[in-house]
Design a protein around this motif. Structure first.
Motif, PDB file in Angstrom:
ATOM      1  N   ALA A 113       0.812  -1.218   0.000  1.00 11.54           N
ATOM      2  CA  ALA A 113       0.000   0.000   0.000  1.00 11.54           C
ATOM      3  C   ALA A 113       0.846   1.269   0.000  1.00 11.54           C
ATOM      4  O   ALA A 113       0.462   2.282  -0.596  1.00 11.54           O
ATOM      5  CB  ALA A 113      -0.945  -0.012   1.198  1.00 11.54           C
ATOM      6  N   ASP A 114       2.006   1.243   0.668  1.00 12.35           N
ATOM      7  CA  ASP A 114       2.833   2.451   0.702  1.00 12.35           C
ATOM      8  C   ASP A 114       3.482   2.746  -0.645  1.00 12.35           C
ATOM      9  O   ASP A 114       3.978   3.854  -0.867  1.00 12.35           O
ATOM     10  CB  ASP A 114       3.890   2.365   1.800  1.00 12.35           C
ATOM     11  CG  ASP A 114       4.812   1.171   1.652  1.00 12.35           C
ATOM     12  OD1 ASP A 114       4.423   0.178   1.017  1.00 12.35           O
ATOM     13  OD2 ASP A 114       5.934   1.220   2.207  1.00 12.35           O
ATOM     14  N   GLU A 115       3.489   1.782  -1.573  1.00 16.41           N
ATOM     15  CA  GLU A 115       4.028   2.047  -2.900  1.00 16.41           C
ATOM     16  C   GLU A 115       3.101   2.955  -3.707  1.00 16.41           C
ATOM     17  O   GLU A 115       3.545   3.603  -4.659  1.00 16.41           O
ATOM     18  CB  GLU A 115       4.299   0.729  -3.625  1.00 16.41           C
ATOM     19  CG  GLU A 115       5.471  -0.022  -2.997  1.00 16.41           C
ATOM     20  CD  GLU A 115       5.594  -1.459  -3.454  1.00 16.41           C
ATOM     21  OE1 GLU A 115       4.742  -1.926  -4.243  1.00 16.41           O
ATOM     22  OE2 GLU A 115       6.544  -2.134  -3.007  1.00 16.41           O
ATOM     23  N   ILE A 116       1.835   3.020  -3.334  1.00 17.25           N
ATOM     24  CA  ILE A 116       0.922   3.979  -3.959  1.00 17.25           C
ATOM     25  C   ILE A 116       1.397   5.398  -3.680  1.00 17.25           C
ATOM     26  O   ILE A 116       1.529   6.227  -4.593  1.00 17.25           O
ATOM     27  CB  ILE A 116      -0.515   3.791  -3.427  1.00 17.25           C
ATOM     28  CG1 ILE A 116      -1.085   2.448  -3.878  1.00 17.25           C
ATOM     29  CG2 ILE A 116      -1.414   4.943  -3.875  1.00 17.25           C
ATOM     30  CD1 ILE A 116      -2.447   2.133  -3.289  1.00 17.25           C
ATOM     31  N   LYS A 140      -3.834   9.758 -16.570  1.00 20.97           N
ATOM     32  CA  LYS A 140      -5.003   8.878 -16.511  1.00 20.97           C
ATOM     33  C   LYS A 140      -4.605   7.417 -16.373  1.00 20.97           C
ATOM     34  O   LYS A 140      -5.254   6.638 -15.672  1.00 20.97           O
ATOM     35  CB  LYS A 140      -5.869   9.069 -17.758  1.00 20.97           C
ATOM     36  CG  LYS A 140      -6.542  10.433 -17.836  1.00 20.97           C
ATOM     37  CD  LYS A 140      -7.488  10.651 -16.655  1.00 20.97           C
ATOM     38  CE  LYS A 140      -8.209  11.984 -16.776  1.00 20.97           C
ATOM     39  NZ  LYS A 140      -9.085  12.240 -15.596  1.00 20.97           N
ATOM     40  N   GLN A 141      -3.549   7.021 -17.068  1.00 23.77           N
ATOM     41  CA  GLN A 141      -3.114   5.630 -16.987  1.00 23.77           C
ATOM     42  C   GLN A 141      -2.532   5.300 -15.611  1.00 23.77           C
ATOM     43  O   GLN A 141      -2.766   4.229 -15.063  1.00 23.77           O
ATOM     44  CB  GLN A 141      -2.098   5.328 -18.085  1.00 23.77           C
ATOM     45  CG  GLN A 141      -2.709   5.216 -19.472  1.00 23.77           C
ATOM     46  CD  GLN A 141      -3.745   4.100 -19.551  1.00 23.77           C
ATOM     47  OE1 GLN A 141      -3.462   2.955 -19.205  1.00 23.77           O
ATOM     48  NE2 GLN A 141      -4.953   4.434 -19.988  1.00 23.77           N
ATOM     49  N   LEU A 142      -1.791   6.245 -15.028  1.00 16.62           N
ATOM     50  CA  LEU A 142      -1.299   6.038 -13.666  1.00 16.62           C
ATOM     51  C   LEU A 142      -2.478   5.966 -12.692  1.00 16.62           C
ATOM     52  O   LEU A 142      -2.505   5.128 -11.784  1.00 16.62           O
ATOM     53  CB  LEU A 142      -0.350   7.173 -13.254  1.00 16.62           C
ATOM     54  CG  LEU A 142       1.034   7.201 -13.890  1.00 16.62           C
ATOM     55  CD1 LEU A 142       1.841   8.386 -13.355  1.00 16.62           C
ATOM     56  CD2 LEU A 142       1.798   5.906 -13.631  1.00 16.62           C
ATOM     57  N   GLN A 143      -3.434   6.868 -12.884  1.00 16.43           N
ATOM     58  CA  GLN A 143      -4.611   6.889 -12.005  1.00 16.43           C
ATOM     59  C   GLN A 143      -5.364   5.563 -12.074  1.00 16.43           C
ATOM     60  O   GLN A 143      -5.739   4.991 -11.042  1.00 16.43           O
ATOM     61  CB  GLN A 143      -5.529   8.036 -12.419  1.00 16.43           C
ATOM     62  CG  GLN A 143      -6.764   8.176 -11.543  1.00 16.43           C
ATOM     63  CD  GLN A 143      -7.634   9.364 -11.965  1.00 16.43           C
ATOM     64  OE1 GLN A 143      -7.255  10.144 -12.824  1.00 16.43           O
ATOM     65  NE2 GLN A 143      -8.800   9.485 -11.358  1.00 16.43           N
ATOM     66  N   LYS A 144      -5.574   5.054 -13.282  1.00 12.76           N
ATOM     67  CA  LYS A 144      -6.295   3.794 -13.438  1.00 12.76           C
ATOM     68  C   LYS A 144      -5.528   2.640 -12.799  1.00 12.76           C
ATOM     69  O   LYS A 144      -6.112   1.784 -12.118  1.00 12.76           O
ATOM     70  CB  LYS A 144      -6.517   3.517 -14.927  1.00 12.76           C
ATOM     71  CG  LYS A 144      -7.327   2.262 -15.203  1.00 12.76           C
ATOM     72  CD  LYS A 144      -7.559   2.085 -16.701  1.00 12.76           C
ATOM     73  CE  LYS A 144      -8.342   0.803 -16.979  1.00 12.76           C
ATOM     74  NZ  LYS A 144      -8.551   0.607 -18.445  1.00 12.76           N
ATOM     75  N   GLY A 145      -4.223   2.599 -13.004  1.00 13.26           N
ATOM     76  CA  GLY A 145      -3.418   1.533 -12.416  1.00 13.26           C
ATOM     77  C   GLY A 145      -3.411   1.575 -10.904  1.00 13.26           C
ATOM     78  O   GLY A 145      -3.501   0.539 -10.237  1.00 13.26           O
ATOM     79  N   LEU A 146      -3.335   2.779 -10.332  1.00 11.16           N
ATOM     80  CA  LEU A 146      -3.352   2.915  -8.871  1.00 11.16           C
ATOM     81  C   LEU A 146      -4.714   2.543  -8.293  1.00 11.16           C
ATOM     82  O   LEU A 146      -4.802   1.996  -7.195  1.00 11.16           O
ATOM     83  CB  LEU A 146      -2.973   4.342  -8.478  1.00 11.16           C
ATOM     84  CG  LEU A 146      -1.502   4.725  -8.700  1.00 11.16           C
ATOM     85  CD1 LEU A 146      -1.281   6.204  -8.403  1.00 11.16           C
ATOM     86  CD2 LEU A 146      -0.576   3.876  -7.835  1.00 11.16           C
ATOM     87  N   ALA A 147      -5.776   2.840  -9.029  1.00 10.96           N
ATOM     88  CA  ALA A 147      -7.111   2.453  -8.564  1.00 10.96           C
ATOM     89  C   ALA A 147      -7.226   0.929  -8.486  1.00 10.96           C
ATOM     90  O   ALA A 147      -7.781   0.376  -7.524  1.00 10.96           O
ATOM     91  CB  ALA A 147      -8.170   3.021  -9.509  1.00 10.96           C
ATOM     92  N   LEU A 148      -6.708   0.242  -9.493  1.00 11.52           N
ATOM     93  CA  LEU A 148      -6.713  -1.223  -9.472  1.00 11.52           C
ATOM     94  C   LEU A 148      -5.895  -1.750  -8.299  1.00 11.52           C
ATOM     95  O   LEU A 148      -6.270  -2.736  -7.651  1.00 11.52           O
ATOM     96  CB  LEU A 148      -6.156  -1.761 -10.793  1.00 11.52           C
ATOM     97  CG  LEU A 148      -7.019  -1.523 -12.038  1.00 11.52           C
ATOM     98  CD1 LEU A 148      -6.246  -1.907 -13.302  1.00 11.52           C
ATOM     99  CD2 LEU A 148      -8.317  -2.324 -11.943  1.00 11.52           C
ATOM    100  N   ALA A 149      -4.765  -1.101  -8.029  1.00  5.69           N
ATOM    101  CA  ALA A 149      -3.925  -1.519  -6.906  1.00  5.69           C
ATOM    102  C   ALA A 149      -4.648  -1.306  -5.576  1.00  5.69           C
ATOM    103  O   ALA A 149      -4.605  -2.169  -4.688  1.00  5.69           O
ATOM    104  CB  ALA A 149      -2.608  -0.740  -6.926  1.00  5.69           C
ATOM    105  N   LEU A 175      -7.187  11.332  -4.802  1.00  8.85           N
ATOM    106  CA  LEU A 175      -6.632  11.568  -6.129  1.00  8.85           C
ATOM    107  C   LEU A 175      -7.017  10.479  -7.129  1.00  8.85           C
ATOM    108  O   LEU A 175      -7.296  10.747  -8.292  1.00  8.85           O
ATOM    109  CB  LEU A 175      -5.096  11.639  -6.051  1.00  8.85           C
ATOM    110  CG  LEU A 175      -4.495  12.882  -5.404  1.00  8.85           C
ATOM    111  CD1 LEU A 175      -3.021  12.651  -5.107  1.00  8.85           C
ATOM    112  CD2 LEU A 175      -4.664  14.088  -6.324  1.00  8.85           C
ATOM    113  N   VAL A 176      -7.043   9.250  -6.638  1.00  3.95           N
ATOM    114  CA  VAL A 176      -7.210   8.098  -7.521  1.00  3.95           C
ATOM    115  C   VAL A 176      -8.676   7.719  -7.721  1.00  3.95           C
ATOM    116  O   VAL A 176      -9.070   7.230  -8.776  1.00  3.95           O
ATOM    117  CB  VAL A 176      -6.402   6.901  -6.964  1.00  3.95           C
ATOM    118  CG1 VAL A 176      -6.687   5.628  -7.735  1.00  3.95           C
ATOM    119  CG2 VAL A 176      -4.908   7.229  -7.000  1.00  3.95           C
ATOM    120  N   HIS A 177      -9.504   7.934  -6.701  1.00  2.00           N
ATOM    121  CA  HIS A 177     -10.936   7.606  -6.753  1.00  2.00           C
ATOM    122  C   HIS A 177     -11.209   6.147  -7.123  1.00  2.00           C
ATOM    123  O   HIS A 177     -11.919   5.865  -8.102  1.00  2.00           O
ATOM    124  CB  HIS A 177     -11.675   8.519  -7.749  1.00  2.00           C
ATOM    125  CG  HIS A 177     -11.542   9.968  -7.460  1.00  2.00           C
ATOM    126  ND1 HIS A 177     -12.041  10.554  -6.318  1.00  2.00           N
ATOM    127  CD2 HIS A 177     -10.944  10.961  -8.172  1.00  2.00           C
ATOM    128  CE1 HIS A 177     -11.762  11.850  -6.336  1.00  2.00           C
ATOM    129  NE2 HIS A 177     -11.096  12.119  -7.436  1.00  2.00           N
TER     130      HIS A 177
END
Length: 509
Positions: A113-116, A140-149, A175-177
């Motif tokens: 989780a701290d890697e987010i 947007k691609q970083l946001q989508k990937g972080l949301a999945l994480a 930020l990620v929603h």
């Protein structure tokens, strides 16, 4: 980690190494691989942290995006690196568009989780943005990937890594929603926002609570810590890394013989060793720590660490009784450099550990170290960490230059035919004698006059972008980079006709 770098332009330089000796430039893919596999992102002997980071950025732009993504996954899942894969993902997001490669990459390499928050901190730095408000234009691609994480982490993981820093997990959530997968997960997200996640049960929180408690007598405190360590050991909730790092504390707590037997069993379990993903030099750090402790249990724990580190290359093939091998370790001054700011382990130690691991699997092997001189040192097999300590004790015997060519010159002088020469080094070789000798020249001579089929393996422990010999299959030269036991997987690929990049290019995205 905290990112504290500045970015600047670099000018092309002549192909010489940091000592001014003639060197050979690596291909962009091989250079990026070597730079990533050895990246602690802290100041090194020859290269400052911001210089390395700038070079990584430039190399990402020069390589195929798919290879960069494969390398990031390889670094995270095979080399057990955490920060540099995040750097690669952010840099790739800067230049790659048109598909979901970046989002899939981010979702895969963010495994804690701290890697987010660490990724977001580097994104802010790389894009020269200050504060979380400036992150609202997140890729947007970083946001989508972080949301999945985000969706993969439970309440324990979120609470464990909800720490103060440049970016908090709460900020990242806004930020990620991420869309909650269930009402239960939405409840966790709400708790994170309000700061109401339950304190997780970890060995740190348990021992911290004991440290803050009041005791009626002086004897109650050590008794409480002994009981708590025995409880943690017996519960199975003390992870392998935590166990490895706390051997001294466990000994000083004077736990029972039964608890100590459980520690030994846990340390030597081959499956647990593989699952723990420990870099080999972590065992050396634990070994050295034990040498300073006065306890009757030290001997059995030292033996357990030898068994544990031996598991890491138990399946290495290609080194039978007829295969003649030379293992040479660079102990020059530039190798006397910590692998990171907070580590006591030196590049020199990494080379010795990897070299002795390899030595332990060879049936016919010459082992030695080089600096001003090359010196053969006879060492018993099956005692990796003890052999490292012996070489460490004797390193001053050969001086502190980097005359790696002497390893091969010695073979020529004795007309000694070997199959493989393994050199563990930072690749900044030069001739301190003033005779302008080079490893490249003596290697060509050796192959021409003594052993035409011999192979030279350079284990690059620093990743500065050049090699002392041209890396080419026709010349029998290969380069392998990194500090993990996975360098031996690369060695296996080379033995099977592949290249140092074969293992990376096999990764499916």
């Amino acid at each position: 980690m905290r990112f504290n770098f500045s970015f600047r332009k670099t000018q092309p330089a002549a192909v010489v190494n940091h000592e001014g000796a003639v060197a050979y430039q690596l291909t962009p893919a091989l250079e990026l691989y070597a730079a990533v596999a050895t990246a602690a992102l802290s100041d090194q002997y020859y290269e400052k942290a911001d210089t390395r980071l700038q070079r990584l950025r430039e190399l990402v732009a020069r390589n195929d995006p798919r290879f960069v993504a494969q390398l990031a996954v390889y670094a995270r899942e095979k080399l057990y690196l955490r920060t540099v894969p995040l750097v690669l993902a952010v840099e790739l997001a800067q230049i790659h568009r048109g598909d979901n490669l970046v989002s899939r990459l981010v979702a895969r390499i963010v495994q804690r989780a701290d890697e987010i928050t660490e990724l977001l901190a580097f994104y802010a730095l790389a894009n020269q943005r200050q504060g979380t408000k400036q992150l609202n234009r997140l890729s947007k691609q970083l946001q989508k990937g972080l949301a999945l994480a985000f969706n993969r982490f439970d309440g324990y993981q979120l609470a464990k890594y909800d720490r103060a820093g440049q970016v908090r997990l709460r900020d990242a959530l806004f930020l990620v929603h991420p869309a909650a997968k269930s009402p239960e997960q939405q409840h966790l997200f709400d708790q994170l926002v309000r700061g109401e996640l339950p304190t997780p049960y970890t060995w740190e929180t348990e021992l911290s609570a004991l440290g803050q408690a009041s005791y009626a007598t002086a004897a109650e405190r050590p008794a409480a810590f002994r009981q708590k360590w025995e409880e943690l050991i017996g519960s199975g909730k003390l992870g392998y890394m935590a166990l490895l790092r706390n051997l001294r504390n466990i000994l000083e707590a004077e736990v029972s013989a039964g608890a100590m037997a459980q520690v030994v069993t846990a340390l030597t379990d081959a499956t647990a060793v593989a699952r723990s993903k420990q870099l080999p030099f972590r065992y050396l750090a634990a070994y050295r720590e034990l040498l300073t402790v006065k306890s009757g249990h030290v001997g059995v724990l030292l033996a357990a660490l030898e068994t544990a580190i031996g598991h890491s290359i138990a399946n290495l093939r290609g080194f039978g009784p007829e295969t003649r091998v030379v293992v040479a370790c660079d102990v020059s001054g530039s190798m006397q450099q910590p692998v990171s700011q907070r580590s006591k382990v030196l590049l020199y130690d990494v080379g010795l550990v990897l070299g002795m691991l390899l030595q332990s699997r060879c049936a016919h092997v010459v082992t030695g170290m080089f600096g001003d001189r090359w010196k053969r040192v006879a060492l018993p097999q099956g005692q990796v960490l003890r052999n490292v300590q012996e070489l460490y004790r004797r390193e001053g015997e050969v001086g502190y230059s980097t005359n790696g060519h002497l390893v091969v010159q010695d073979l020529i002088r004795h007309n000694e035919r070997v199959d493989k020469v393994m050199i563990f080094t930072d690749c900044q070789l030069w001739d301190s004698t003033g005779n302008d000798a080079s490893l490249a020249a003596v290697w060509r001579q050796y192959r021409r006059t003594v052993a035409p089929q011999a192979r030279l393996y350079l284990f690059d422990l620093a990743g500065h972008g050049t090699a002392p010999v041209q890396v080419h299959e026709a010349d029998g030269v290969a380069l392998i980079a990194g500090w993990s036991d996975k360098v031996f997987d690369v060695l296996q690929a080379l033995e099977n006709g592949g290249t140092a990049l074969t293992e990376i290019q096999r990764i499916e995205l």
